[in-house]
Write a protein that holds these residues in place. Structure first.
Motif, PDB file in Angstrom:
ATOM      1  N   GLU A   1       0.824  -1.212   0.000  1.00 15.60           N
ATOM      2  CA  GLU A   1       0.000   0.000   0.000  1.00 15.60           C
ATOM      3  C   GLU A   1       0.856   1.258   0.000  1.00 15.60           C
ATOM      4  O   GLU A   1       0.500   2.273  -0.606  1.00 15.60           O
ATOM      5  CB  GLU A   1      -0.945   0.000   1.198  1.00 15.60           C
ATOM      6  N   ALA A   2       2.003   1.219   0.681  1.00 20.41           N
ATOM      7  CA  ALA A   2       2.880   2.382   0.745  1.00 20.41           C
ATOM      8  C   ALA A   2       3.716   2.549  -0.536  1.00 20.41           C
ATOM      9  O   ALA A   2       4.032   3.678  -0.928  1.00 20.41           O
ATOM     10  CB  ALA A   2       3.812   2.266   1.952  1.00 20.41           C
ATOM     11  N   ASN A   3       4.062   1.458  -1.199  1.00 13.66           N
ATOM     12  CA  ASN A   3       4.961   1.517  -2.352  1.00 13.66           C
ATOM     13  C   ASN A   3       4.252   1.805  -3.677  1.00 13.66           C
ATOM     14  O   ASN A   3       4.882   2.287  -4.614  1.00 13.66           O
ATOM     15  CB  ASN A   3       5.760   0.225  -2.488  1.00 13.66           C
ATOM     16  N   TYR A   4       2.975   1.492  -3.806  1.00 11.29           N
ATOM     17  CA  TYR A   4       2.283   1.620  -5.084  1.00 11.29           C
ATOM     18  C   TYR A   4       1.056   2.511  -4.947  1.00 11.29           C
ATOM     19  O   TYR A   4       0.375   2.498  -3.926  1.00 11.29           O
ATOM     20  CB  TYR A   4       1.853   0.247  -5.616  1.00 11.29           C
ATOM     21  N   SER A   5       0.789   3.242  -6.007  1.00 13.20           N
ATOM     22  CA  SER A   5      -0.431   4.060  -6.051  1.00 13.20           C
ATOM     23  C   SER A   5      -0.999   4.009  -7.470  1.00 13.20           C
ATOM     24  O   SER A   5      -0.262   3.937  -8.453  1.00 13.20           O
ATOM     25  CB  SER A   5      -0.147   5.503  -5.633  1.00 13.20           C
ATOM     26  N   LEU A   6      -2.328   4.037  -7.555  1.00 13.94           N
ATOM     27  CA  LEU A   6      -3.017   3.996  -8.847  1.00 13.94           C
ATOM     28  C   LEU A   6      -3.141   5.421  -9.376  1.00 13.94           C
ATOM     29  O   LEU A   6      -3.683   6.293  -8.706  1.00 13.94           O
ATOM     30  CB  LEU A   6      -4.401   3.360  -8.687  1.00 13.94           C
ATOM     31  N   ASN A   7      -2.605   5.635 -10.584  1.00 11.85           N
ATOM     32  CA  ASN A   7      -2.666   6.971 -11.189  1.00 11.85           C
ATOM     33  C   ASN A   7      -3.782   7.087 -12.216  1.00 11.85           C
ATOM     34  O   ASN A   7      -4.226   8.186 -12.506  1.00 11.85           O
ATOM     35  CB  ASN A   7      -1.337   7.326 -11.848  1.00 11.85           C
ATOM     36  N   GLY A   8      -4.204   5.964 -12.770  1.00 11.11           N
ATOM     37  CA  GLY A   8      -5.268   6.046 -13.761  1.00 11.11           C
ATOM     38  C   GLY A   8      -5.586   4.695 -14.361  1.00 11.11           C
ATOM     39  O   GLY A   8      -4.853   3.716 -14.162  1.00 11.11           O
TER      40      GLY A   8
END
Length: 161
Positions: free
Chosen positions: A96-103
């Motif tokens: 959860e800390a390392n990845y984020s959804l951009n689109g």
């Protein structure tokens, strides 16, 4: 009884005293060992299963040893479970800390997720692609979410921010 020899009187008296004043040796009574009898029955430096058992205590002792072994196995199993749960929780937080959804992009009729990692690298991934040790199992454009499965142990949902 006084016996005189050619030797000096002191020596004769000493020998006489030594011969007749000594008490006969008696075997020790068992009562004198009673405070130490437990030590004789069980050597505390031997493991529990190495104790020689006598009489009717054999069955009770075996049951006690089996109960101790079972309790130890249960403790180890609980410890392993706790370690595994801690590992899973820390891995989930790490993802959860390392990845984020951009689109979410539609390309050729397929949904593609744009995910960035903590190094600001962009990953363009489809369903069933791998992201590190996690597999993308669903891309939901309506909710703007991507669901990742970590080795079948747990799932993480990344949402757009």
């Amino acid at each position: 009884m006084i016996i005189y020899f050619k030797y000096s009187n002191h020596l004769v008296m000493l020998v006489f005293f030594m011969l007749f004043s000594v008490q006969p040796l008696r075997p020790q009574e068992e009562n004198t060992l009673s405070p130490y009898s437990i030590i004789l029955k069980r050597n505390v430096f031997n493991p529990l299963w190495a104790v020689s058992l006598q009489g009717n205590d054999t069955r009770a002792r075996k049951e006690e040893l089996e109960a101790l072994k079972k309790a130890e196995e249960e403790r180890k199993a609980k410890e392993r479970t706790d370690q595994e749960q801690n590992l899973i929780a820390s891995k989930k937080k790490e993802i959860e800390a390392n990845y984020s959804l951009n689109g979410i992009v539609f390309e050729k009729g397929r949904k593609q997720a744009v995910i960035s990692d903590k190094r600001d690298m962009e990953h363009f991934l489809y369903e069933n692609d791998m992201l590190g040790e996690s597999k993308i199992i669903s891309i939901d454009p309506e909710k703007s979410e991507v669901t990742l499965d970590y080795q079948g142990k747990f799932t993480v949902t990344l949402g757009m921010q």
